[in-house]
Scaffold this active site. Structure first.
Site, PDB file in Angstrom:
ATOM      1  CG  HIS A 279      -5.992   1.710   4.974  1.00  0.00           C
ATOM      2  ND1 HIS A 279      -5.618   2.635   5.916  1.00  0.00           N
ATOM      3  CD2 HIS A 279      -4.947   0.861   4.833  1.00  0.00           C
ATOM      4  CE1 HIS A 279      -4.391   2.365   6.321  1.00  0.00           C
ATOM      5  NE2 HIS A 279      -3.953   1.292   5.675  1.00  0.00           N
TER       6      HIS A 279
ATOM      7  N   GLY B 186       2.746  -1.283   4.254  1.00  0.00           N
ATOM      8  CA  GLY B 186       2.782   0.141   3.943  1.00  0.00           C
ATOM      9  C   GLY B 186       4.205   0.605   3.716  1.00  0.00           C
ATOM     10  N   GLY B 187       4.807   1.164   4.763  1.00  0.00           N
ATOM     11  CA  GLY B 187       6.126   1.788   4.657  1.00  0.00           C
ATOM     12  C   GLY B 187       7.165   0.945   3.928  1.00  0.00           C
TER      13      GLY B 187
ATOM     14  CG  ASN C 290      -1.737   1.208   1.389  1.00  0.00           C
ATOM     15  OD1 ASN C 290      -1.818   2.032   0.486  1.00  0.00           O
ATOM     16  ND2 ASN C 290      -2.394   1.339   2.536  1.00  0.00           N
ATOM     17  CD1 TRP C 291       3.571   1.117  -2.848  1.00  0.00           C
ATOM     18  CD2 TRP C 291       3.217   2.071  -4.842  1.00  0.00           C
ATOM     19  NE1 TRP C 291       4.176   0.330  -3.796  1.00  0.00           N
ATOM     20  CE2 TRP C 291       3.975   0.895  -5.032  1.00  0.00           C
ATOM     21  CE3 TRP C 291       2.877   2.828  -5.964  1.00  0.00           C
ATOM     22  CZ2 TRP C 291       4.390   0.469  -6.294  1.00  0.00           C
ATOM     23  CZ3 TRP C 291       3.284   2.409  -7.215  1.00  0.00           C
ATOM     24  CH2 TRP C 291       4.040   1.241  -7.387  1.00  0.00           C
ATOM     25  CE  LYS C 292      -0.293   3.141   4.739  1.00  0.00           C
ATOM     26  NZ  LYS C 292      -0.216   3.216   6.203  1.00  0.00           N
TER      27      LYS C 292
ATOM     28  CD  GLU D 169      -3.600  -2.735   7.139  1.00  0.00           C
ATOM     29  OE1 GLU D 169      -2.441  -2.865   6.721  1.00  0.00           O
ATOM     30  OE2 GLU D 169      -4.323  -1.782   6.847  1.00  0.00           O
TER      31      GLU D 169
ATOM     32  CB  SER E 117       5.056  -2.016  11.805  1.00  0.00           C
ATOM     33  OG  SER E 117       4.658  -0.684  12.090  1.00  0.00           O
TER      34      SER E 117
ATOM     35  N   GLY F 253       2.266   2.053  10.721  1.00  0.00           N
ATOM     36  CA  GLY F 253       3.183   3.177  10.608  1.00  0.00           C
ATOM     37  C   GLY F 253       3.898   3.524  11.905  1.00  0.00           C
TER      38      GLY F 253
ATOM     39  CD  GLU G 199      -3.071   5.343   6.841  1.00  0.00           C
ATOM     40  OE1 GLU G 199      -2.979   5.528   5.603  1.00  0.00           O
ATOM     41  OE2 GLU G 199      -2.151   4.849   7.519  1.00  0.00           O
TER      42      GLU G 199
HETATM   43  P1  PGA Z   1       2.674   0.099   7.581  1.00  0.00           P
HETATM   44  O1  PGA Z   1       1.225   0.332   6.916  1.00  0.00           O
HETATM   45  O2  PGA Z   1       3.231  -1.173   7.009  1.00  0.00           O
HETATM   46  O3  PGA Z   1       3.462   1.305   7.187  1.00  0.00           O
HETATM   47  O4  PGA Z   1       2.449  -0.011   9.064  1.00  0.00           O
HETATM   48  C1  PGA Z   1       0.334  -0.737   6.701  1.00  0.00           C
HETATM   49  C2  PGA Z   1      -0.953  -0.237   6.106  1.00  0.00           C
HETATM   50  O5  PGA Z   1      -1.443   0.818   6.519  1.00  0.00           O
HETATM   51  O6  PGA Z   1      -1.537  -0.871   5.210  1.00  0.00           O
END
Ligand code: PGA
Length: 249
Positions: free
Chosen positions: A98, A233-234, A11-13, A169, A212, A175, A100
């Site tokens: 998600h 994500g990251g 997930n590149w956000k 998640e 993470s 994050g 977010e």
């Molecule tokens: P993260 O994000 O790996 O940076 O914790 C995961 C996500 O939000 O899908």
């Protein structure tokens, strides 16, 4: 053996332009090769990079998913994107729900409608669920996940289990560098599977862990019996790290 094929999604956000996405996919393809992998691999670019990413991934095993979708097919929804538009951009699927997005106001009912809208145009779906730190500390995790899974799957038919995955998640792990322990992640993913099993084949539905995930934490998480993959994500922003996580699967 569950027989479930692992799925690793990045997930590149709000990162990567179309040009950057093309470079990233080229590096990822070089890492993974274009032969048959032992896992499904997906990347989730921003809408503006969707078409460029889909072109760059064409002919490879890398699938391309949007990060969000609106439930309406078209209309007066400034700034939103429909499932049909995502499919027309060449994408294979979309994330829905998600945390977010939920934090920005997306409701359980919208998640259900958005899952339905995506499936209706032939998109694959990764539906996200997860509890806050306050909910975990109050002992409310299972009840919360039960509600999110039931609500989100309300309009999914049993026969659609192969085109839908659920990502567990925990919000406190996203994050933050605070990865859930394999035991916590396994317990929650088993619960998500059991609830999904009320309407879908529990043995067939893929349940991912996200929060993470790194090349270091991935092996122990992915060896848990109810964790069928990861939403990253990251660490997915770096093709080398992401390929290492795919390697762990
Ligand atoms: P993260 O994000 O790996 O940076 O914790 C995961 C996500 O939000 O899908």
């Amino acid at each position: 053996m569950s027989g479930r094929r692992p799925l690793i999604a990045g997930n590149w956000k709000m990162n990567k332009t179309g040009v950057e996405a093309r470079e990233h996919v080229a590096r990822l393809r070089a890492h993974l090769g274009d032969g048959d992998l032992h896992a499904d691999v997906a990347v989730c670019p921003a809408f503006t990079a969707l078409e460029a990413t889909a072109r760059a991934a064409s002919g490879s095993s890398v699938r391309v998913l949007a990060q969000a979708v609106h439930e309406a097919p078209s209309g007066a929804h400034t700034g939103e994107i429909s499932a049909g538009m995502i499919a027309a951009a060449g994408a294979d699927g979309t994330l829905v729900g998600h945390s977010e997005r939920r934090a920005a106001g997306e409701t359980d009912d919208q998640v259900a409608a958005r899952v339905r809208a995506a499936l209706d145009v032939g998109l694959d779906v990764i539906m996200c669920v997860g509890e806050s730190l306050e909910q975990r500390e109050a002992g409310e995790t299972d009840a919360w996940l039960t509600g999110q899974v039931r609500a989100g799957l309300a309009q999914v038919a049993a026969g659609e289990v192969s085109v839908l995955a659920i990502a567990y998640e925990p919000i406190w792990a996203i994050g933050t560098g605070r990865t859930a322990t394999p035991e916590i992640a396994q317990e929650a993913c088993a619960h998500v599977r059991a609830i999904a099993g009320e309407t879908l084949d529990a043995v067939a539905v893929r349940v991912l862990y996200g929060g993470s995930v790194t090349p270091e934490t991935a092996p122990a998480l992915l060896s848990q019996p109810d964790i069928d993959g990861a939403l990253v994500g990251g660490a997915s922003l770096d093709p080398d790290a992401f390929a290492a996580i795919v390697g762990a699967a």
